[in-house]
Design an enzyme around this catalytic site. Sequence first.
Site, PDB file in Angstrom:
ATOM      1  N   SER A   1     -10.006   1.856  10.670  1.00 63.05           N
ATOM      2  CA  SER A   1     -10.661   0.889   9.772  1.00 63.05           C
ATOM      3  C   SER A   1     -12.179   0.993   9.755  1.00 63.05           C
ATOM      4  O   SER A   1     -12.820   1.173  10.804  1.00 63.05           O
ATOM      5  CB  SER A   1     -10.293  -0.568  10.119  1.00 63.05           C
TER       6      SER A   1
ATOM      7  N   LYS B   1       3.122   2.087   8.133  1.00 60.28           N
ATOM      8  CA  LYS B   1       2.098   1.075   8.414  1.00 60.28           C
ATOM      9  C   LYS B   1       2.605  -0.258   7.893  1.00 60.28           C
ATOM     10  O   LYS B   1       2.700  -0.495   6.689  1.00 60.28           O
ATOM     11  CB  LYS B   1       0.805   1.462   7.711  1.00 60.28           C
TER      12      LYS B   1
ATOM     13  N   LYS C   1      -2.730   3.320   0.472  1.00 63.74           N
ATOM     14  CA  LYS C   1      -2.585   1.887   0.200  1.00 63.74           C
ATOM     15  C   LYS C   1      -3.219   1.589  -1.153  1.00 63.74           C
ATOM     16  O   LYS C   1      -4.269   2.113  -1.494  1.00 63.74           O
ATOM     17  CB  LYS C   1      -3.197   1.024   1.300  1.00 63.74           C
TER      18      LYS C   1
ATOM     19  N   GLU D   1      -1.782  -0.838  18.320  1.00 60.72           N
ATOM     20  CA  GLU D   1      -3.115  -1.175  17.823  1.00 60.72           C
ATOM     21  C   GLU D   1      -3.677  -2.389  18.565  1.00 60.72           C
ATOM     22  O   GLU D   1      -3.032  -3.433  18.647  1.00 60.72           O
ATOM     23  CB  GLU D   1      -3.005  -1.468  16.329  1.00 60.72           C
TER      24      GLU D   1
HETATM   25  O1  LIG Z   1      -7.296  -3.873   5.232  1.00 62.56           O
HETATM   26  C1  LIG Z   1      -7.184  -5.123   5.298  1.00 62.56           C
HETATM   27  O2  LIG Z   1      -7.763  -5.916   4.536  1.00 62.56           O
HETATM   28  C2  LIG Z   1      -6.288  -5.733   6.340  1.00 62.56           C
HETATM   29  C3  LIG Z   1      -6.229  -7.117   6.469  1.00 62.56           C
HETATM   30  C4  LIG Z   1      -5.389  -7.672   7.439  1.00 62.56           C
HETATM   31  C5  LIG Z   1      -4.621  -6.848   8.257  1.00 62.56           C
HETATM   32  C6  LIG Z   1      -4.673  -5.456   8.139  1.00 62.56           C
HETATM   33  C7  LIG Z   1      -5.512  -4.903   7.182  1.00 62.56           C
HETATM   34  N1  LIG Z   1      -5.598  -3.525   6.996  1.00 62.56           N
HETATM   35  C8  LIG Z   1      -4.718  -2.610   7.640  1.00 62.56           C
HETATM   36  C9  LIG Z   1      -5.542  -1.590   8.297  1.00 62.56           C
HETATM   37  O3  LIG Z   1      -5.659  -1.625   9.474  1.00 62.56           O
HETATM   38  C10 LIG Z   1      -6.264  -0.622   7.405  1.00 62.56           C
HETATM   39  O4  LIG Z   1      -5.515  -0.452   6.217  1.00 62.56           O
HETATM   40  C11 LIG Z   1      -6.454   0.762   8.028  1.00 62.56           C
HETATM   41  O5  LIG Z   1      -6.924   0.651   9.356  1.00 62.56           O
HETATM   42  C12 LIG Z   1      -7.464   1.553   7.197  1.00 62.56           C
HETATM   43  O6  LIG Z   1      -8.651   0.795   7.115  1.00 62.56           O
HETATM   44  P1  LIG Z   1      -9.783   1.232   6.011  1.00 62.56           P
HETATM   45  O7  LIG Z   1     -10.126   2.687   6.254  1.00 62.56           O
HETATM   46  O8  LIG Z   1     -10.947   0.305   6.287  1.00 62.56           O
HETATM   47  O9  LIG Z   1      -9.162   1.034   4.663  1.00 62.56           O
END
Ligand SMILES: O=C(O)c1ccccc1NCC(=O)[C@H](O)[C@H](O)COP(=O)(O)O
Length: 261
Positions: A218, A118, A58, A167
């Site tokens: 996340s 995703k 991303k 999810e």
């Molecule tokens: O990442 C965000 O800000 C977000 C905001 C609103 C809805 C979804 C969002 N992210 C998608 C995800 O779930 C994450 O990209 C993915 O789980 C990875 O998370 P991370 O390792 O914290 O980047």
Amino acid sequence: MNTILDNIIQNKRLEIASAKAVKPFAALLEEARQTGRPGRSFRQALERSATGIIAEFKRRSPSKGFIHEGADPEQVVPGYAAAGAAACSVLTDTVYFGGSSDDLVKARKRTDIPLLRKDFTIDEYQIAQARIWGADAILLIAAVLTPAETEKLSLFAHSLGLEVLLEIHDACELNRLCPVVDVVGVNNRNLTTFATDVRTSFELAGRIPAEYLRISESGIGSPDTVLRLREAGFRGFLMGENFMKEPDPAAALRNFIQALS
Ligand SMILES: O=C(O)c1ccccc1NCC(=O)[C@H](O)[C@H](O)COP(=O)(O)O
């Protein structure tokens, strides 16, 4: 007041309507049905993986803004695969994440590990797109779907040979679990406040029936967190920012995996 998630979903509806005006669902579905089924399994890849890491591609996000604007999926995704990722997650939302269908198509051409589209899936149209673009699995977010919608979209995904990652973020969403879901993810990120708290995974781990393969998503940033989540019964760990914020995300993943062992 509209949350960002409301705005994202509203935008999705507009995107889908625009896409249908260009290519009606019947034509897209025919194309999807003619698309080969490579036989990769997202779930099996996690079951067999030594790391269980689902590395995410991303460029930006609502919570962090720009993360890695010029990232190239033709470099990052094969690099993730070579570094030991079990699977990759590719954001295809443009407005909020800087992704595109091209990212998924390009990633597919450069790796054989399972790819998760995703995105914020609310319509069969998006699932047919995912099949055509080379995904092996799609994401359903319990927070934006009813139990009936979850089952309907899951059955449709399976009809096209795609697996389903459902999810959840809250115990009240457990009623979306159904036999046709392949993997259950606990998102540690509150999709309204964007706050991440890995305790969410620990709190929900025991509420998810054992027949579901569980992943945590996340806010995962340390090998110790992965090891603790493994002990709590999670087999997959979806991580994006921790790697994408680095100049070389694949090298960051490689270093992370070395620290895990
Ligand atoms: O990442 C965000 O800000 C977000 C905001 C609103 C809805 C979804 C969002 N992210 C998608 C995800 O779930 C994450 O990209 C993915 O789980 C990875 O998370 P991370 O390792 O914290 O980047």
